[in-house]
Design an enzyme around this catalytic site. Structure first.
Site, PDB file in Angstrom:
ATOM      1  N   LYS A 218       1.969  -3.150   7.133  1.00  9.34           N
ATOM      2  CA  LYS A 218       2.233  -3.399   6.207  1.00  9.34           C
ATOM      3  C   LYS A 218       3.747  -3.054   5.477  1.00  9.34           C
ATOM      4  O   LYS A 218       4.307  -3.512   4.903  1.00  9.34           O
ATOM      5  CB  LYS A 218       1.131  -2.855   4.999  1.00  9.34           C
ATOM      6  CG  LYS A 218       0.013  -3.282   5.531  1.00  9.34           C
ATOM      7  CD  LYS A 218      -0.607  -4.547   4.465  1.00  9.34           C
ATOM      8  CE  LYS A 218      -0.285  -4.572   3.159  1.00  9.34           C
ATOM      9  NZ  LYS A 218      -0.188  -6.324   2.157  1.00  9.34           N
TER      10      LYS A 218
ATOM     11  N   TYR B 115      -1.978  -0.629  11.090  1.00  6.97           N
ATOM     12  CA  TYR B 115      -2.235  -0.360  10.266  1.00  6.97           C
ATOM     13  C   TYR B 115      -0.741  -0.868   9.434  1.00  6.97           C
ATOM     14  O   TYR B 115      -0.397  -1.970   8.546  1.00  6.97           O
ATOM     15  CB  TYR B 115      -3.405  -1.206   8.984  1.00  6.97           C
ATOM     16  CG  TYR B 115      -3.173  -1.138   7.811  1.00  6.97           C
ATOM     17  CD1 TYR B 115      -3.679  -2.805   7.173  1.00  6.97           C
ATOM     18  CD2 TYR B 115      -3.145  -0.464   6.576  1.00  6.97           C
ATOM     19  CE1 TYR B 115      -3.513  -2.662   6.142  1.00  6.97           C
ATOM     20  CE2 TYR B 115      -3.718  -0.319   4.683  1.00  6.97           C
ATOM     21  CZ  TYR B 115      -3.238  -1.466   4.614  1.00  6.97           C
ATOM     22  OH  TYR B 115      -3.239  -1.707   3.151  1.00  6.97           O
TER      23      TYR B 115
ATOM     24  N   THR C  23       0.562  -1.237   0.249  1.00  4.98           N
ATOM     25  CA  THR C  23       0.243  -0.153  -0.115  1.00  4.98           C
ATOM     26  C   THR C  23       0.629   1.044  -0.286  1.00  4.98           C
ATOM     27  O   THR C  23       2.057   1.383   0.440  1.00  4.98           O
ATOM     28  CB  THR C  23      -0.754   0.131   1.452  1.00  4.98           C
ATOM     29  OG1 THR C  23      -1.483   1.163   1.367  1.00  4.98           O
ATOM     30  CG2 THR C  23      -0.254   0.352   2.250  1.00  4.98           C
ATOM     31  N   ASP C  24       0.313   2.167  -0.458  1.00  4.77           N
ATOM     32  CA  ASP C  24       0.899   3.399  -0.121  1.00  4.77           C
ATOM     33  C   ASP C  24       1.237   3.964   0.993  1.00  4.77           C
ATOM     34  O   ASP C  24       2.219   5.069   1.467  1.00  4.77           O
ATOM     35  CB  ASP C  24       0.217   4.583  -1.214  1.00  4.77           C
ATOM     36  CG  ASP C  24      -1.542   5.072  -1.009  1.00  4.77           C
ATOM     37  OD1 ASP C  24      -1.974   3.928   0.215  1.00  4.77           O
ATOM     38  OD2 ASP C  24      -1.937   5.631  -1.547  1.00  4.77           O
ATOM     39  N   GLU C  25       0.056   3.748   1.709  1.00  9.07           N
ATOM     40  CA  GLU C  25       0.088   4.108   3.519  1.00  9.07           C
ATOM     41  C   GLU C  25       1.664   3.836   4.125  1.00  9.07           C
ATOM     42  O   GLU C  25       1.620   4.522   5.282  1.00  9.07           O
ATOM     43  CB  GLU C  25      -0.878   3.965   4.354  1.00  9.07           C
ATOM     44  CG  GLU C  25      -2.311   3.626   3.789  1.00  9.07           C
ATOM     45  CD  GLU C  25      -3.133   3.869   4.389  1.00  9.07           C
ATOM     46  OE1 GLU C  25      -3.035   3.071   5.906  1.00  9.07           O
ATOM     47  OE2 GLU C  25      -4.711   3.721   4.438  1.00  9.07           O
TER      48      GLU C  25
HETATM   49  P1  NAD Z   1      -9.758  -7.393   2.125  1.00  8.90           P
HETATM   50  O1  NAD Z   1      -9.620  -6.796   3.594  1.00  8.90           O
HETATM   51  O2  NAD Z   1     -11.222  -7.360   1.472  1.00  8.90           O
HETATM   52  O3  NAD Z   1      -9.118  -8.648   1.975  1.00  8.90           O
HETATM   53  C1  NAD Z   1      -8.478  -9.805   2.316  1.00  8.90           C
HETATM   54  C2  NAD Z   1      -8.430 -11.149   2.446  1.00  8.90           C
HETATM   55  O4  NAD Z   1      -7.236 -11.774   3.080  1.00  8.90           O
HETATM   56  C3  NAD Z   1      -9.829 -11.818   2.942  1.00  8.90           C
HETATM   57  O5  NAD Z   1     -10.425 -12.404   1.857  1.00  8.90           O
HETATM   58  C4  NAD Z   1      -9.579 -11.910   3.940  1.00  8.90           C
HETATM   59  O6  NAD Z   1     -10.599 -13.802   4.212  1.00  8.90           O
HETATM   60  C5  NAD Z   1      -8.117 -13.229   3.793  1.00  8.90           C
HETATM   61  N1  NAD Z   1      -7.275 -13.150   4.915  1.00  8.90           N
HETATM   62  C6  NAD Z   1      -6.917 -12.151   6.200  1.00  8.90           C
HETATM   63  N2  NAD Z   1      -6.096 -12.906   6.538  1.00  8.90           N
HETATM   64  C7  NAD Z   1      -5.635 -13.813   5.809  1.00  8.90           C
HETATM   65  C8  NAD Z   1      -4.712 -15.100   6.377  1.00  8.90           C
HETATM   66  N3  NAD Z   1      -3.702 -15.225   7.963  1.00  8.90           N
HETATM   67  N4  NAD Z   1      -4.547 -16.047   5.509  1.00  8.90           N
HETATM   68  C9  NAD Z   1      -5.070 -16.395   4.628  1.00  8.90           C
HETATM   69  N5  NAD Z   1      -5.675 -15.355   4.064  1.00  8.90           N
HETATM   70  C10 NAD Z   1      -6.493 -14.796   5.009  1.00  8.90           C
HETATM   71  O7  NAD Z   1      -8.425  -6.621   1.421  1.00  8.90           O
HETATM   72  P2  NAD Z   1      -8.589  -5.992   0.295  1.00  8.90           P
HETATM   73  O8  NAD Z   1      -8.491  -4.509   0.031  1.00  8.90           O
HETATM   74  O9  NAD Z   1      -8.553  -6.457  -1.086  1.00  8.90           O
HETATM   75  O10 NAD Z   1      -6.846  -5.478  -0.054  1.00  8.90           O
HETATM   76  C11 NAD Z   1      -5.723  -6.851  -0.385  1.00  8.90           C
HETATM   77  C12 NAD Z   1      -4.833  -6.282  -0.894  1.00  8.90           C
HETATM   78  O11 NAD Z   1      -4.200  -5.467  -0.942  1.00  8.90           O
HETATM   79  C13 NAD Z   1      -3.760  -6.369   1.409  1.00  8.90           C
HETATM   80  O12 NAD Z   1      -2.497  -6.828   1.662  1.00  8.90           O
HETATM   81  C14 NAD Z   1      -4.198  -4.747   1.382  1.00  8.90           C
HETATM   82  O13 NAD Z   1      -3.051  -4.116   1.831  1.00  8.90           O
HETATM   83  C15 NAD Z   1      -3.445  -4.205  -0.008  1.00  8.90           C
HETATM   84  N6  NAD Z   1      -4.314  -2.653  -0.732  1.00  8.90           N
HETATM   85  C16 NAD Z   1      -5.700  -2.582  -0.704  1.00  8.90           C
HETATM   86  C17 NAD Z   1      -5.884  -1.427  -1.323  1.00  8.90           C
HETATM   87  C18 NAD Z   1      -7.094  -0.877  -1.122  1.00  8.90           C
HETATM   88  O14 NAD Z   1      -7.235   0.074  -1.117  1.00  8.90           O
HETATM   89  N7  NAD Z   1      -7.794  -1.705  -0.539  1.00  8.90           N
HETATM   90  C19 NAD Z   1      -5.340  -0.619  -1.606  1.00  8.90           C
HETATM   91  C20 NAD Z   1      -3.779  -0.989  -1.923  1.00  8.90           C
HETATM   92  C21 NAD Z   1      -3.389  -2.087  -1.341  1.00  8.90           C
HETATM   93  O1  DAU Z   2      -4.390   4.190   0.367  1.00  9.78           O
HETATM   94  C1  DAU Z   2      -4.123   2.722   0.648  1.00  9.78           C
HETATM   95  C2  DAU Z   2      -4.851   1.839   1.512  1.00  9.78           C
HETATM   96  O2  DAU Z   2      -6.461   2.781   1.448  1.00  9.78           O
HETATM   97  C3  DAU Z   2      -4.734   0.504   1.291  1.00  9.78           C
HETATM   98  O3  DAU Z   2      -3.972   0.476   2.160  1.00  9.78           O
HETATM   99  C4  DAU Z   2      -5.847   0.463   2.773  1.00  9.78           C
HETATM  100  O4  DAU Z   2      -5.833  -1.763   2.945  1.00  9.78           O
HETATM  101  C5  DAU Z   2      -7.725   1.236   2.136  1.00  9.78           C
HETATM  102  O5  DAU Z   2      -8.419  -0.021   3.591  1.00  9.78           O
HETATM  103  C6  DAU Z   2      -7.599   1.865   2.234  1.00  9.78           C
HETATM  104  O6  DAU Z   2      -7.261   2.913   3.427  1.00  9.78           O
HETATM  105  P1  DAU Z   2      -8.423   4.512   3.948  1.00  9.78           P
HETATM  106  O7  DAU Z   2      -8.082   4.198   4.991  1.00  9.78           O
HETATM  107  O8  DAU Z   2      -7.771   5.356   2.980  1.00  9.78           O
HETATM  108  O9  DAU Z   2      -9.284   3.953   3.599  1.00  9.78           O
HETATM  109  P2  DAU Z   2     -10.579   3.505   3.542  1.00  9.78           P
HETATM  110  O10 DAU Z   2     -11.838   3.713   2.694  1.00  9.78           O
HETATM  111  O11 DAU Z   2     -11.050   3.384   5.078  1.00  9.78           O
HETATM  112  O12 DAU Z   2     -11.037   5.245   3.957  1.00  9.78           O
HETATM  113  C7  DAU Z   2     -10.826   6.634   3.487  1.00  9.78           C
HETATM  114  C8  DAU Z   2     -10.501   7.554   3.638  1.00  9.78           C
HETATM  115  O13 DAU Z   2     -11.985   8.024   3.913  1.00  9.78           O
HETATM  116  C9  DAU Z   2      -9.235   8.331   4.422  1.00  9.78           C
HETATM  117  O14 DAU Z   2      -9.294   8.904   4.604  1.00  9.78           O
HETATM  118  C10 DAU Z   2     -10.950   7.682   5.793  1.00  9.78           C
HETATM  119  C11 DAU Z   2     -11.856   8.590   5.297  1.00  9.78           C
HETATM  120  N1  DAU Z   2     -13.005   7.432   5.617  1.00  9.78           N
HETATM  121  C12 DAU Z   2     -13.785   6.560   6.004  1.00  9.78           C
HETATM  122  C13 DAU Z   2     -14.825   5.596   6.576  1.00  9.78           C
HETATM  123  C14 DAU Z   2     -15.031   4.613   6.682  1.00  9.78           C
HETATM  124  C15 DAU Z   2     -14.713   8.789   6.730  1.00  9.78           C
HETATM  125  O15 DAU Z   2     -14.629   9.680   6.295  1.00  9.78           O
HETATM  126  N2  DAU Z   2     -15.253   8.038   6.825  1.00  9.78           N
HETATM  127  C16 DAU Z   2     -15.795   6.834   6.951  1.00  9.78           C
HETATM  128  O16 DAU Z   2     -16.416   6.564   7.210  1.00  9.78           O
END
Ligand code: NAD
Ligand code: DAU
Length: 352
Positions: free
Chosen positions: A163, A159, A133-135
């Site tokens: 990561k 989180y 992730t970019d975080e």
């Molecule tokens: P998600 O939470 O929707 O899915 C995570 C999946 O991993 C689930 O299916 C869960 O059951 C599985 N899991 C959790 N723990 C596990 C374990 N110990 N063994 C096997 N499976 C397990 O997450 P996502 O949003 O699909 O993100 C996927 C990946 O991409 C993550 O590594 C996250 O850090 C990264 N990522 C997410 C975003 C985003 O915006 N969602 C952005 C950048 C990177």
């Molecule tokens: O940047 C990549 C990340 O993006 C991934 O690594 C994470 O897995 C993914 O969950 C996401 O993280 P964020 O914290 O940015 O996503 P989230 O959707 O939780 O929040 C997006 C923005 O919106 C953040 O600034 C918080 C804000 N927010 C979120 C929720 C859930 C609100 O203002 N209200 C809310 O109820």
């Protein structure tokens, strides 16, 4: 040929598997623990595909992983498995350390043992691709340039710290043991199958129920939004042509404040699913207590993957969000099934 995907029942992993089976004639094995975020309904469209297999299990299970590697002999492992929700990590980070740090360490260790024993030709072709992730880079000031792969790691919440730890382990396994790894760091994804705890699906879900849309703080935090299928395409390209040991930043070049995203969602819904009389969904937007330690701005410089691998995002935030809203409207059964018991407990705890 076979690839092993971990966390494939989650949001991005499921989109990746669907995308893979549409674009490649190669077996994909999905290992997923099925936590609250893992959902096999995401994969009903491929469950009968002969190139798809599902195994329920944990990336940290050192009895299971060697067996899977020996049985399926994947040419690559793509690690999506993670605890992924920042707000949950702020309540309790235990599971984040368990999967994102200890789980990734054990996965790497088991893959290393397997890889070390492969014949030389298979060894050379093998890849471990870690999805991150970019975080991990921390937060940007309004006038700072977007994150490049050379930015230092400054994770600000449990989180992102977990990561960051996993990224360091991946790097160390390459540097120390020569394991052929690739790491991708991506910005905020959105699209079909995203669990409605994250901003975009939560706001669509709440708006349709005429519930408030809780914007943290002043709602001016900036994220760089990327449509999930563009992320999947980037991962495929990195897997096929990425340089071993290299890191690739992936972003949408779509910086928006959360307020802009909320307004955009409301305008699309006003147009295609008007709510209560003449009142816009915007009237539901409510500023609430801020997320502790809330990162103000993320933005990704994707020059490397664009220049070296020719990847480009195909969706703008406007086209991608429109598609996403339509998907949620057309898949209310999926939403109903994912927002049962535990979901209500989470919403009560987080937004009470
Ligand atoms: P998600 O939470 O929707 O899915 C995570 C999946 O991993 C689930 O299916 C869960 O059951 C599985 N899991 C959790 N723990 C596990 C374990 N110990 N063994 C096997 N499976 C397990 O997450 P996502 O949003 O699909 O993100 C996927 C990946 O991409 C993550 O590594 C996250 O850090 C990264 N990522 C997410 C975003 C985003 O915006 N969602 C952005 C950048 C990177
Ligand atoms: O940047 C990549 C990340 O993006 C991934 O690594 C994470 O897995 C993914 O969950 C996401 O993280 P964020 O914290 O940015 O996503 P989230 O959707 O939780 O929040 C997006 C923005 O919106 C953040 O600034 C918080 C804000 N927010 C979120 C929720 C859930 C609100 O203002 N209200 C809310 O109820």
């Amino acid at each position: 040929m076979t690839i092993l995907v971990t966390g494939g029942a989650g949001f991005i992993g499921a989109n990746f598997i669907i995308d893979w089976l549409q674009t490649r004639n190669e077996v994909v094995v999905n290992l997923d623990k099925l936590t609250y975020a893992g959902n096999l309904r995401n994969l009903t469209s491929v469950e009968d595909n002969q190139n798809y297999a599902f195994i329920q299990g944990d990336i940290g299970d050192s009895a299971l992983i060697p067996k899977l590697l020996a049985e399926y002999k994947p040419r690559a492992v793509i690690n999506f498995a993670a605890e992924s929700h920042v707000d949950r990590s702020i309540h309790c980070a235990e599971d984040f350390i368990g999967t994102n740090v200890v789980g990734v360490y054990r996965l790497l260790n088991n893959i290393l043992s397997h890889w070390s024993e492969l014949p030389e030709t298979e060894k050379a072709g093998f890849r471990f691709l870690h999805v991150s992730t970019d975080e991990v880079y921390g937060a940007l000031e309004p006038d700072e340039p977007a994150f490049t792969e050379d930015n230092s790691y400054k994770p600000n919440n449990p989180y992102s710290a977990s990561k960051a730890a996993s990224d360091h382990l991946v790097r160390a396994f390459h540097h120390t043991y020569g394991l052929p790894v690739l790491t991708t760091n991506c910005s905020n994804n959105y699209g079909p199958f995203q669990f409605p705890e994250k901003l975009i699906p939560l706001f669509i879900h709440n708006a349709l129920a005429q519930k408030s849309l809780p914007l943290y703080g002043d709602g001016r935090q900036v994220r760089d939004w990327l449509y999930v299928r563009d992320h999947c395409a980037a991962i495929r390209q990195v897997l096929e042509a990425g340089e071993v040991g290299e890191v690739y930043n992936i972003g949408g070049n779509n910086e928006k404040t959360n307020l802009e995203i909320a307004n955009m969602l409301c305008e699309i819904l006003d147009e295609i699913r008007p709510g209560n009389g003449a009142e816009s969904y915007k009237s539901l937007i409510t500023l609430v207590k801020d997320r502790p330690g809330h990162d103000r701005r993320y933005a990704m410089d994707s020059s490397r993957i664009q220049r070296d691998l020719g990847w480009r995002a195909s969706e703008t935030v406007e086209s991608g969000i429109r598609k996403t809203v339509s998907w949620y409207l057309e898949n209310q059964d999926w939403v109903a099934a994912t927002t049962g018991g535990d979901y209500h407990n989470w919403v009560r705890k987080q937004y009470r």
